[in-house]
Design an enzyme around this catalytic site. Structure first.
Site, PDB file in Angstrom:
ATOM      1  N   CYS A 141       0.833  -1.199   0.000  1.00  0.00           N
ATOM      2  CA  CYS A 141       0.000   0.000   0.000  1.00  0.00           C
ATOM      3  C   CYS A 141       0.869   1.251   0.000  1.00  0.00           C
ATOM      4  O   CYS A 141       1.731   1.409   0.880  1.00  0.00           O
ATOM      5  CB  CYS A 141      -0.918   0.000   1.221  1.00  0.00           C
ATOM      6  SG  CYS A 141      -1.946   1.488   1.335  1.00  0.00           S
ATOM      7  N   CYS A 199      -3.527   0.465   9.107  1.00  0.00           N
ATOM      8  CA  CYS A 199      -2.646  -0.701   9.222  1.00  0.00           C
ATOM      9  C   CYS A 199      -1.368  -0.304   9.946  1.00  0.00           C
ATOM     10  O   CYS A 199      -0.877   0.819   9.785  1.00  0.00           O
ATOM     11  CB  CYS A 199      -2.268  -1.255   7.845  1.00  0.00           C
ATOM     12  SG  CYS A 199      -3.633  -1.973   6.907  1.00  0.00           S
ATOM     13  N   CYS A 238      -7.279   1.574  -0.933  1.00  0.00           N
ATOM     14  CA  CYS A 238      -7.049   0.838   0.310  1.00  0.00           C
ATOM     15  C   CYS A 238      -6.963  -0.639  -0.016  1.00  0.00           C
ATOM     16  O   CYS A 238      -7.854  -1.196  -0.673  1.00  0.00           O
ATOM     17  CB  CYS A 238      -8.174   1.098   1.304  1.00  0.00           C
ATOM     18  SG  CYS A 238      -8.006   0.149   2.838  1.00  0.00           S
ATOM     19  N   GLN A 264     -18.934  -9.079  12.308  1.00  0.00           N
ATOM     20  CA  GLN A 264     -17.511  -9.377  12.197  1.00  0.00           C
ATOM     21  C   GLN A 264     -17.036  -8.983  10.799  1.00  0.00           C
ATOM     22  O   GLN A 264     -17.664  -9.327   9.800  1.00  0.00           O
ATOM     23  CB  GLN A 264     -17.249 -10.865  12.447  1.00  0.00           C
ATOM     24  CG  GLN A 264     -17.589 -11.313  13.853  1.00  0.00           C
ATOM     25  CD  GLN A 264     -16.624 -10.790  14.911  1.00  0.00           C
ATOM     26  OE1 GLN A 264     -15.632 -10.134  14.591  1.00  0.00           O
ATOM     27  NE2 GLN A 264     -16.905 -11.072  16.167  1.00  0.00           N
ATOM     28  N   PHE A 302     -23.837 -11.566  25.218  1.00  0.00           N
ATOM     29  CA  PHE A 302     -23.389 -10.616  24.192  1.00  0.00           C
ATOM     30  C   PHE A 302     -23.639 -11.218  22.804  1.00  0.00           C
ATOM     31  O   PHE A 302     -22.748 -11.303  21.973  1.00  0.00           O
ATOM     32  CB  PHE A 302     -21.906 -10.277  24.364  1.00  0.00           C
ATOM     33  CG  PHE A 302     -21.519  -9.819  25.736  1.00  0.00           C
ATOM     34  CD1 PHE A 302     -21.678  -8.493  26.119  1.00  0.00           C
ATOM     35  CD2 PHE A 302     -20.988 -10.715  26.664  1.00  0.00           C
ATOM     36  CE1 PHE A 302     -21.317  -8.063  27.391  1.00  0.00           C
ATOM     37  CE2 PHE A 302     -20.624 -10.297  27.941  1.00  0.00           C
ATOM     38  CZ  PHE A 302     -20.781  -8.982  28.304  1.00  0.00           C
ATOM     39  N   GLU A 313     -28.389  -9.931  25.087  1.00  0.00           N
ATOM     40  CA  GLU A 313     -27.691  -8.818  24.448  1.00  0.00           C
ATOM     41  C   GLU A 313     -28.203  -7.518  25.069  1.00  0.00           C
ATOM     42  O   GLU A 313     -29.380  -7.417  25.439  1.00  0.00           O
ATOM     43  CB  GLU A 313     -27.950  -8.824  22.932  1.00  0.00           C
ATOM     44  CG  GLU A 313     -27.611  -7.560  22.175  1.00  0.00           C
ATOM     45  CD  GLU A 313     -26.138  -7.188  22.260  1.00  0.00           C
ATOM     46  OE1 GLU A 313     -25.853  -5.991  22.425  1.00  0.00           O
ATOM     47  OE2 GLU A 313     -25.279  -8.091  22.161  1.00  0.00           O
ATOM     48  N   ASP A 355     -28.620  -5.874  30.671  1.00  0.00           N
ATOM     49  CA  ASP A 355     -27.376  -5.140  30.883  1.00  0.00           C
ATOM     50  C   ASP A 355     -26.369  -6.091  31.520  1.00  0.00           C
ATOM     51  O   ASP A 355     -26.445  -6.382  32.722  1.00  0.00           O
ATOM     52  CB  ASP A 355     -27.624  -3.931  31.788  1.00  0.00           C
ATOM     53  CG  ASP A 355     -26.390  -3.051  31.933  1.00  0.00           C
ATOM     54  OD1 ASP A 355     -25.283  -3.501  31.585  1.00  0.00           O
ATOM     55  OD2 ASP A 355     -26.531  -1.905  32.407  1.00  0.00           O
ATOM     56  N   ASP A 357     -19.164 -13.511  23.990  1.00  0.00           N
ATOM     57  CA  ASP A 357     -18.387 -12.751  23.013  1.00  0.00           C
ATOM     58  C   ASP A 357     -18.498 -11.269  23.365  1.00  0.00           C
ATOM     59  O   ASP A 357     -19.165 -10.499  22.678  1.00  0.00           O
ATOM     60  CB  ASP A 357     -18.930 -13.037  21.609  1.00  0.00           C
ATOM     61  CG  ASP A 357     -18.137 -12.333  20.513  1.00  0.00           C
ATOM     62  OD1 ASP A 357     -17.052 -11.794  20.809  1.00  0.00           O
ATOM     63  OD2 ASP A 357     -18.605 -12.316  19.362  1.00  0.00           O
ATOM     64  N   CYS A 367     -12.107  -9.920  21.801  1.00  0.00           N
ATOM     65  CA  CYS A 367     -11.441  -9.009  20.874  1.00  0.00           C
ATOM     66  C   CYS A 367     -10.345  -8.212  21.575  1.00  0.00           C
ATOM     67  O   CYS A 367      -9.848  -7.224  21.027  1.00  0.00           O
ATOM     68  CB  CYS A 367     -12.452  -8.072  20.217  1.00  0.00           C
ATOM     69  SG  CYS A 367     -13.352  -7.028  21.383  1.00  0.00           S
TER      70      CYS A 367
END
Length: 438
Positions: A78, A87, A166, A271, A300, A321, A347, A368, A394
């Site tokens: 790039c 990145c 990109c 995702q 979640f 959720e 919650d 998750d 994550c």
């Protein structure tokens, strides 16, 4: 002049790079032993740098030249790498990127959670270019920089990077950022479009956040550009609920193995890497190993990305959720796919023990959570004593903290763990862990 604003020396220093930081910067030492983080440097290299920031406990530097290069160094494809903040690792060969993420995960588990997995599995990987099906692009009209800019923000800067392509965006859009910028510059509201939400499935959706209504000429210009390049424009005039397509179009959907179809809105979380997402679902179900009739608690749950595949195994799924809109779309997704799932809005950072789903018992659990992790709900979850828990994360640090709780406070064993390369060429780490009752 205060010490804080004292100019940094222009001297060029040398350092041997021993590691990568969580942000993907090379880690070395200054001559007086202070840790220095050098953008663009890789482990095993001897480099030269100039100081860009000096703090009490560490320093930061900008690479000036490489004396000894790492065998894992590659030429970034790039032209915007280094300026664009999207990145941080294009100069590191993809296999070495994955190895770095796996190491960061294991280091976090040991350092933060004081736990060691019984088994470390191979990382999940997928395509490393043109992989992003979701993105949020910034837009700014900056006459001094030639007009309208569309892209990610500059590295460590609030400014939008000047870029016309990109390499990590969907290939139908990535090469056309410059064309998109010129399109927006031709509109009457060119100064009133701060961002674009990108969602790519069987078609490319560009949701323009607009601060005032477009004119009829603006709308026709957008339609003509969309027809020419295969883009579908949506407009968002207020909150998420205000997002609407310019014309009547089919609903947005993505497909999972087994023919499952999940509808979503362009502002919803999905995702971003479709291939890794599918591999992640397969691995989660394999590790959890639900049997027909097993009671599974999913926390979640979002749109039902795991909920629907879990229910298809014959398990009795209860999914929770916090966002009402996602719960509603998850319910509708289950109904359209002919699956019976018990969805709840709750919650999970301030769990209510009086909720019906909190009073039930469960055989298995899957969670998750967002980057903050799941520390607040773990005591209630552990009290249910599910025999297996799959934790999708994550953020390696929050997983490590929560793993420490599950192992040291609640008696679980960390059976298996592995990284997932959901975001190639970034330092972002996704990971999955399996906890079991001994």
């Amino acid at each position: 002049m205060s010490r804080r604003h004292k100019p940094l020396p222009a001297t060029e220093y040398a350092a041997d790079i021993t590691d990568l930081s969580h942000e993907g910067n090379g880690v070395g030492r200054t001559s007086d032993g202070k840790v220095v983080f050098i953008h663009g440097a890789l482990p095993g290299e001897r480099v030269h740098y100039r100081l860009s920031r000096l703090r009490k406990d560490f320093a930061e530097g900008e690479l000036t030249r490489i004396e000894t290069a790492s065998p894992d160094r590659v030429t970034p494809p790039c032209p915007h790498f280094g300026l664009c903040g999207g990145c941080s690792l294009q100069h590191l060969a993809p296999p070495a990127q994955v190895a770095f993420k796996q190491k960061q995960l294991l280091d976090a588990l040991e350092r933060i959670g004081k736990v060691k997995p019984a088994e470390v599995v191979a990382p999940l990987t997928g395509p490393v270019w043109s992989y992003r099906r979701r993105a949020r692009l910034s837009v700014r009209y900056v006459p001094k920089k030639g007009g309208t800019l569309v892209g990610f923000r500059e590295r460590e800067s609030p400014y939008v990077a000047t870029m016309d392509s990109c390499e990590i965006l969907d290939a139908r859009l990535g090469p056309k950022l410059g064309l998109l910028a010129r399109l927006l510059e031709s509109l009457s509201l060119k100064e009133a479009v701060p961002q674009i939400e990108v969602a790519t499935v069987d078609r490319v959706i560009l949701l323009l956040r607009v601060l005032r209504d477009p004119t009829s000429e603006d709308l026709e210009t957008l339609r003509a550009f969309g027809r020419e390049h295969g883009f579908e424009f949506w407009l968002q005039t207020g909150g998420h609920d205000s997002a609407r397509p310019m014309d009547e179009v089919p609903p947005l959907e993505y497909t999972l193995d087994g023919g499952l179809r999940l509808r979503f809105a362009p502002t919803d979380f999905v995702q971003i890497n479709a291939v890794v997402n599918q591999a992640m679902i397969h691995q989660a179900l394999s590790w959890l190993a639900p049997k027909p009739g097993d009671r599974v608690l999913e926390l979640f749950c979002g749109l039902g990305n795991f909920s629907l595949p879990l229910a298809k195994t014959g398990a009795k799924v209860t999914a929770v959720e916090g966002e009402a809109g996602l719960v509603q779309r998850a319910k509708e997704n289950a109904q359209r796919n002919g699956l019976d799932i018990d969805f709840h809005r709750g919650d999970l950072f301030k769990p209510d023990p009086n909720e019906a789903w909190m009073r039930a018992s469960y055989d298995l659990a899957l969670l998750d959570p967002p980057r903050l992790g799941a520390a607040e709900i773990l005591p209630a979850l552990a009290a249910k004593k599910p025999r297996r828990i799959v934790y999708v994360s994550c953020h390696a640090g929050s997983l490590a903290r929560d793993a420490g709780m599950l192992v040291h406070d609640f008696g679980y064993k960390l059976t298996r763990v592995g990284a997932m390369d959901m975001f190639p060429h970034t330092a972002h780490i996704e990971c999955m862990a399996l906890f079991e009752k001994p």
